[in-house]
Design a protein around this motif. Structure first.
Motif, PDB file in Angstrom:
ATOM      1  N   VAL A  94       0.841  -1.210   0.000  1.00 12.95           N
ATOM      2  CA  VAL A  94       0.000   0.000   0.000  1.00 12.95           C
ATOM      3  C   VAL A  94       0.869   1.250   0.000  1.00 12.95           C
ATOM      4  N   ALA A  95       1.881   1.268   0.867  1.00 16.27           N
ATOM      5  CA  ALA A  95       2.784   2.420   0.936  1.00 16.27           C
ATOM      6  C   ALA A  95       3.554   2.592  -0.370  1.00 16.27           C
ATOM      7  N   ASP A  96       3.892   1.475  -1.014  1.00 19.10           N
ATOM      8  CA  ASP A  96       4.606   1.512  -2.290  1.00 19.10           C
ATOM      9  C   ASP A  96       3.737   2.167  -3.369  1.00 19.10           C
ATOM     10  N   ILE A  97       2.481   1.779  -3.428  1.00 16.01           N
ATOM     11  CA  ILE A  97       1.558   2.359  -4.412  1.00 16.01           C
ATOM     12  C   ILE A  97       1.358   3.845  -4.140  1.00 16.01           C
ATOM     13  N   ASN A  98       1.176   4.191  -2.872  1.00 16.58           N
ATOM     14  CA  ASN A  98       0.972   5.602  -2.513  1.00 16.58           C
ATOM     15  C   ASN A  98       2.192   6.458  -2.823  1.00 16.58           C
ATOM     16  N   GLY A  99       3.374   5.815  -2.842  1.00 15.28           N
ATOM     17  CA  GLY A  99       4.605   6.564  -3.062  1.00 15.28           C
ATOM     18  C   GLY A  99       5.004   6.714  -4.522  1.00 15.28           C
ATOM     19  N   GLU A 100       4.239   6.112  -5.420  1.00 15.54           N
ATOM     20  CA  GLU A 100       4.600   6.187  -6.843  1.00 15.54           C
ATOM     21  C   GLU A 100       4.493   7.624  -7.349  1.00 15.54           C
TER      22      GLU A 100
ATOM     23  N   ASP B  98      10.700   6.759   4.611  1.00 17.65           N
ATOM     24  CA  ASP B  98       9.485   6.251   3.973  1.00 17.65           C
ATOM     25  C   ASP B  98       9.803   5.075   3.052  1.00 17.65           C
TER      26      ASP B  98
ATOM     27  N   LYS C  75       9.397   5.199  -9.425  1.00 14.38           N
ATOM     28  CA  LYS C  75       9.472   4.734  -8.047  1.00 14.38           C
ATOM     29  C   LYS C  75      10.762   5.227  -7.402  1.00 14.38           C
TER      30      LYS C  75
END
Length: 296
Positions: free
Chosen positions: A160-166, A174, A247
């Motif tokens: 989830v954090a990976d998707i939000n950080g794109e 982070d 990313k």
């Protein structure tokens, strides 16, 4: 030493492959979903997570066979995560380990269902550990550990954090959160599960958890480096795929030189934590070296 790890790894990979194949084959389930599950399970890979579990048991002088069902479970969870990561709604990848991704062969619906089936079957696999190898209490602890590592507090939370950080440049803390959860928690689960099966003291479990913390970060830093310096033939997917998806990576935050220094630092810290356990950790050290120097 290196040869002993090679023979250890080859032997345990073979018994794991047999276990995975037999586990799926015996399912009373539609052939289409079994075929999709096996396609990704048999796609290859170093099986680092199961090897960590087996090597942890060996460090305690325990019979490694007692970890076979949990090792298979962890590999099922890892494989499910790869199937779902590759979906068009996630990373939208066409290649995995040099082969077409699951949804490219079986379609999105069966890829999703195969991933779901692997995740749920993983807990059954742990529960099916013969009683001679693990009590009901130990099995419950293993299932709890795997659930936490796989779910919202672990791998899913990291995704989830990976998707939000794109599409944005993340702060280092982070990025570390993403990788400690998306990658590190399942590596930690592998090590801790070995300790649980060995009925280790809490102090030893804590030292092994810290080892896994550094190992997880080292694993991902090396992954980011390979994404820029590796070859498609070796890593099985296009080079620069993270960069093309905007990313954040360790080289983008720290420079390539800084990323390599961070890798070295985490590898040294991981080995220091192993020394604190007082166990025979040669095999775990060999896996640590493998992660530091891998080319795929």
């Amino acid at each position: 030493m290196q040869q002993s790890f090679v023979s250890f790894s080859e032997h345990h990979k073979q018994i794991l492959e047999n276990q995975l194949k037999e586990s799926i084959s015996k399912l009373n389930a539609p052939p289409a979903v079994k075929e999709s599950m096996l396609y990704s399970l048999e796609a290859g890979g170093k099986r680092i997570r199961p090897m960590l579990l087996f090597a942890t048991l060996a460090a305690f002088g325990e019979d490694t066979v007692k970890g076979l069902w949990t090792a298979a479970a962890i590999e099922m969870v890892h494989t499910y995560s790869l199937i779902h990561d590759d979906l068009p709604s996630m990373d939208d990848d066409d290649l995995r380990r040099g082969k077409p991704t699951n949804h490219k062969i079986f379609g999105e619906a069966f890829a999703i269902l195969a991933g779901d089936a692997l995740l749920t079957y993983s807990f059954q696999s742990v529960a099916e550990t013969p009683d001679e190898f693990a009590s009901a209490e130990i099995k419950l602890s293993l299932i709890k550990e795997l659930s936490k590592a796989s779910g919202a507090e672990g791998m899913v939370g990291g995704q989830v954090a990976d998707i939000n950080g794109e599409g944005q440049q993340l702060a280092l803390e982070d990025l570390e959160y993403i990788h400690l959860h998306k990658t590190g928690k399942l590596l930690e689960c592998s090590v801790v599960s070995g300790a649980i099966l060995a009925q280790a003291a809490q102090e030893t479990v804590q030292a092994l958890s810290r080892f896994a913390y550094h190992l997880g970060l080292a694993f991902q830093i090396r992954d980011d480096i390979l994404d820029l310096e590796g070859t498609e033939d070796k890593i099985g997917k296009p080079i620069g795929s993270d960069e093309s998806k905007n990313k954040s990576t360790y080289p983008s935050l720290l420079t390539m030189e800084g990323a390599k220094e961070a890798l070295d630092s985490h590898i040294k810290a991981a080995k220091e934590k192993l020394r604190e356990t007082g166990l025979n950790t040669e095999l775990l050290e060999a896996i640590t070296d493998l992660i530091a120097s891998r080319d795929h």
